[in-house]
Design an enzyme around this catalytic site. Sequence first.
Site, short mmCIF file in Angstrom:
data_model
loop_
_atom_site.label_atom_id
_atom_site.label_comp_id
_atom_site.label_asym_id
_atom_site.label_seq_id
_atom_site.Cartn_x
_atom_site.Cartn_y
_atom_site.Cartn_z
N ARG A 126 25.18 53.03 6.64
CA ARG A 126 26.40 52.69 5.90
C ARG A 126 25.99 52.35 4.47
NH1 ARG A 126 28.31 47.59 7.77
NH2 ARG A 126 27.58 46.79 5.78
N GLU A 145 23.96 48.53 -1.61
CA GLU A 145 22.80 48.77 -0.75
C GLU A 145 23.15 49.88 0.24
OE1 GLU A 145 21.97 45.29 1.60
OE2 GLU A 145 24.01 45.21 2.40
N ASN A 147 22.52 50.53 4.33
CA ASN A 147 22.05 49.91 5.58
C ASN A 147 21.61 51.01 6.53
OD1 ASN A 147 23.18 46.97 5.19
ND2 ASN A 147 24.84 48.36 4.63
N SER A 152 27.20 47.68 10.89
CA SER A 152 28.26 47.23 11.81
C SER A 152 29.66 47.59 11.33
CB SER A 152 28.15 45.72 12.02
OG SER A 152 28.24 45.06 10.78
N LYS A 307 15.22 47.02 0.23
CA LYS A 307 15.69 46.82 -1.14
C LYS A 307 14.68 47.39 -2.14
CE LYS A 307 19.27 44.18 0.09
NZ LYS A 307 19.17 44.36 1.54
N LYS A 366 17.65 39.72 -5.28
CA LYS A 366 17.76 40.14 -3.87
C LYS A 366 16.41 40.10 -3.17
CE LYS A 366 21.65 43.27 -3.84
NZ LYS A 366 22.08 44.57 -3.33
N GLU A 370 18.20 41.91 5.32
CA GLU A 370 19.50 42.45 5.70
C GLU A 370 20.32 41.32 6.32
OE1 GLU A 370 20.21 45.50 4.85
OE2 GLU A 370 18.19 45.76 4.14
N GLY A 371 21.61 41.61 6.52
CA GLY A 371 22.42 40.69 7.31
C GLY A 371 23.37 39.82 6.51
N ARG A 452 35.79 45.76 3.24
CA ARG A 452 35.68 44.32 3.53
C ARG A 452 36.07 43.56 2.27
NH1 ARG A 452 29.65 44.11 5.17
NH2 ARG A 452 29.70 45.67 3.52
#
Length: 476
Positions: A126, A145, A147, A152, A307, A366, A370-371, A452
């Site tokens: 994604r 970024e 992923n 998700s 990254k 950064k 992740e997350g 989002r």
Amino acid sequence: MASSIPDEVMMNAALIKELADVAKDEALLQGVLMRTKETPNSSELVTYAPFTLFPSPVLKPVFHQALAVQTHFNTMVDKISQDTDFLQEALASTIEVDDFTARLFKIHQQILKEGRSQSIVLGLNRSDYMLDQKDEKTSSLKQIEINTIAASFGGLSSRTPDVHRHILKVSGRLEESRRVLANNPAAGLARALAKAWELYGSERAVVLFLVEEVQRNIFDHRYIESELWKRNIPSVRKRFDEVYQTGSLDPDKRLFVDGKEVAVVYFRNGYMPQNYINEQCWDVRLMMERSRAVKCPDISTHLAGTKKVQQVLTRPGVLERFFPERPEVVQQIRATFAGLYTLDMGPEGDNTVAMALAEPDRFVLKPQREGGGNNIYGSEIIRVLGAVKGSTERTAYILMDKINPAPVQNYLLRRDAPLVISNCLSELGVFGAYVRQGEHMVMNECVGHLLRTKSSEHADGGVAAGVAVLDNPLLV
């Protein structure tokens, strides 16, 4: 950018309260669900996943730009994962100071030494963007970024369009309700999983979802599982410790867990250091990587999403390495890049440090994580970078231009949260799915999107981190 809903609706408190109640019921009806914080591993009690009351406006050209470039990002990630020298070079400084990336890289090296056991590669990724609004007239799509592991909300975002369509109808906005886009990433992600399972070639073999200890977001997975079961493809859910107890490789390196042969390992865990709570977790990761099972992602594709790789790709000439003779593809990808700057030791890294300390509000610092919820902003940049500026520890980070999207007003619906109008910022995610067998790309598609949205007072964090909420784009 103005809200897609007129003020007479947005400011009518009684109507908004009524619409919010209808919206929550509709979310439950449509299966936009999460388990509760109190009982994250039981479905006895569930609630709606947080979402916006109204869909948010997104510029049509920008939305289509993000969709159009996705198959090129799929190709790019796949090419990077096969370029051993590039990964070694790009991550050399990071693995010196970042233990997590170093552990992943060590597994990568071991697999290269042994030789890969599986020629089938499956990527579900994604790519996340924001709209950078420099002034009133110009706005451009900028990638935050990509992923490459455990991306998700492909499941839940397949269910939210009907919720927003219904709310717009109830609020008398029939024309807008027709403009809420169809979206079904769950089906597309499952299609790629199914293709990899089919190519593996054993009808008895299962798709293994490697899952976390705490499983609040289980319904997001369940939609993809459901799509697999529709095709009579069996899936099982296992944690690291369960695979450790019952997992093994046979002499042909076929992976068995709990007596079942595994065709595909789909990582919905394993993307953060805290996922590896002991050495057994690392042993399991290595066993899976050594196996003949198709990994989603395999270790080199996981590393391609770091990254540091993202930052190296913005350097002049680097994209051309992966797309020789394809300047139009290079141009499409490069147009989405924000400014990214190295913190490696040397004059270039020193320059980055000086730039960040002089104007911290222009940047985001950064780490290789992740997350969500890991990025560093504003005065915190001065504190963190000030402490490590003279040491190699700084190479565990990259610096990125801060993207400035225009806020839009909306209501964020969360369990037990007050119903108040908020200034909101949105992030657009685009799902990609690809399957390669040897040299042959069997499937390469853009399979859907995710919007989002969060209150502009929150700098960082996603839906699972409890900051952002699910949304839908209303193209303008």
